[in-house]
Design a protein around this motif. Sequence first.
Motif, PDB file in Angstrom:
ATOM      1  N   GLY A 115       0.804  -1.215   0.000  1.00  0.00           N
ATOM      2  CA  GLY A 115       0.000   0.000   0.000  1.00  0.00           C
ATOM      3  C   GLY A 115       0.834   1.261   0.000  1.00  0.00           C
ATOM      4  O   GLY A 115       0.392   2.305   0.490  1.00  0.00           O
ATOM      5  N   TRP A 135      -1.020   3.967  -1.652  1.00  0.00           N
ATOM      6  CA  TRP A 135      -2.340   4.299  -1.122  1.00  0.00           C
ATOM      7  C   TRP A 135      -2.286   5.591  -0.310  1.00  0.00           C
ATOM      8  O   TRP A 135      -1.302   5.860   0.386  1.00  0.00           O
ATOM      9  CB  TRP A 135      -2.844   3.177  -0.218  1.00  0.00           C
ATOM     10  CG  TRP A 135      -3.183   1.892  -0.898  1.00  0.00           C
ATOM     11  CD1 TRP A 135      -2.834   1.508  -2.151  1.00  0.00           C
ATOM     12  CD2 TRP A 135      -3.936   0.816  -0.334  1.00  0.00           C
ATOM     13  NE1 TRP A 135      -3.315   0.250  -2.408  1.00  0.00           N
ATOM     14  CE2 TRP A 135      -3.992  -0.188  -1.318  1.00  0.00           C
ATOM     15  CE3 TRP A 135      -4.544   0.607   0.891  1.00  0.00           C
ATOM     16  CZ2 TRP A 135      -4.650  -1.399  -1.088  1.00  0.00           C
ATOM     17  CZ3 TRP A 135      -5.205  -0.592   1.120  1.00  0.00           C
ATOM     18  CH2 TRP A 135      -5.268  -1.574   0.133  1.00  0.00           C
ATOM     19  N   GLY A 146      -2.278   3.768   3.785  1.00  0.00           N
ATOM     20  CA  GLY A 146      -1.088   3.653   2.947  1.00  0.00           C
ATOM     21  C   GLY A 146      -0.004   4.637   3.330  1.00  0.00           C
ATOM     22  O   GLY A 146      -0.142   5.422   4.278  1.00  0.00           O
TER      23      GLY A 146
END
Length: 421
Positions: A77, A80, A86
Motif C-alpha cells: 500500500g 495508497w 497507505g
Amino acid sequence: MAVTEASAGANASVPSDDTDTDTDTDTEFRAEVRSWLSAHLVGEFAALGTGNDLGGPAELGVRRRWERELAAGGWIGTAWPRQFGGRDLSLWQQLVFNEEYARANGPIRVGFFGEQLLGPTVMAFGTDEQRARFLPPILRAEEFWCQGFSEPEAGSDLANVKTAAVLDGDEWVITGQKVWTSLAHLADWIFVLARTDPGAPKHRGLSFLLCPMNQPGVEIRPIRQITGTAEFNEVFLDGARTRADLVVGGVGNGWKVVNGTLGFERGTAFLGQQLRFAAEYWRLVDVARDRGVDRDPVLRDRLADAYVGLEVMRQTGMRAIGRALAGKPPGPEASTGKLQWSRWHQRLGELATDVLGPQAMVTGGDSATGGDAREELLYSFLFSRSHTIYAGSSEVQRNIIGERVLGLPREPSGAPRASDR
C-alpha cells in the motif's frame, strides 16, 4: 531509469544504479529500501527467485509469508493515501522501490490483485463500510484476492458475461463460470463481474460483487499450462453466496467500476515489469557470451534490436509516468505500451531459444552447466505466449488505438471493439 551493459556481469539481473538522477530525499529513500531488502530478503524468501513459476503448496506458503514480511515493513500500500492506511509515496518513490526490488531479485508478488486492483477500486467506488472491512486485511497481507472477469464466451468482449447474480433476501446467489483466473488457488476472495439485470442492455445490468472463495458453491480447477505449471484456473460458481451489501459502486454500475479496475491494471500497476524484462535481457546476453554465440552477426543484430525495443518500452513507460505526474489518468494511449511489451517479450523468448540452440530442447541441469539460467529463459519463453492474450488481447489493443487514439472507424459488427474493454 537507464539500463546499461554495465549492469550485466556477475549478477545479470541487477539493473544500473540511478542515484545520479535522485534528489537528496530520494537518495535517502533508496538507501532505506536497499537496507530493508538486504536485511529481510534472505533465506527462504531469497530462495523463491524471480521467476513466474509460483511452485507448489509449500512455496505458496513461503510467498504468503513474504507478503506478510513486506506488510510488517510498510511496503504494501505504498501508493495508497494515508487516510486508507497507505504511505502515500510519490510516483517517483514508487519507481525507486520497484527498481530496488527488481535489483534485489525480489520474488513475484502474489498480493497484486488485492493491493493494486481491488484496493484502489474500493477506494474509488466503494462505501465507507467496504473500505473499513477490506482495505486493512490487504495492507496486513491477511487476505488475498483474485479477479473474476473473463469467461469462456467473454474474454475480449467482456460485456458478454453470462455469470448471473440473483438477490435472495440479504444475499446474492452467484452462478456461472470464470476462466483464466490467476491465483484463484491462493485467494480468499474474488471480485466478480456478474449480470444482475438480465433484461438490461449488454453494458448495463452488470454489478461488481465481492465474494468469499471458501464456501461450498465455489470450485477451482487448475489450468495446466505449456510451462507445466498452473497459475491460471477455472472458477465454477454454483450458487455461491455473498452479502447483499458487497456490491462495489452500486447495483447495475459494474461496467463503470470494472473499467476503473482495468485502468489501474494498465496504469502504474506494472511499474516493475520493465525492470524484470531488462534483467532477463541481460541474463540472455550473459548466456550468449557463455555459449560463444554473441559473435554470430545475426544473433548480435537480434540482441541489439531487442535492446532497442527495451529502450522503447522504457520511454513509453516514462511518458505514462509523466502523464501521471501531471495528474492525468491513464488513457487509451496505454494500449500502445501493452501492445509493445507483450510482443517484445515473445520475440525475446524466441531469441533465447535460438541462443540456447539444442539446449532449448532440454530441461533440467545444474548451475555449473547454465541449467538455472536456461530453465528461467525457457520458462519465460513458454509463459510469454500468453502475453498477447491476457490484460487485453492484442486485437483489442489495436482496436483501442485505432478508434480512440487515431479516430479510425469502428470495426464491423461482430468484431471485438474498443468499447468492449
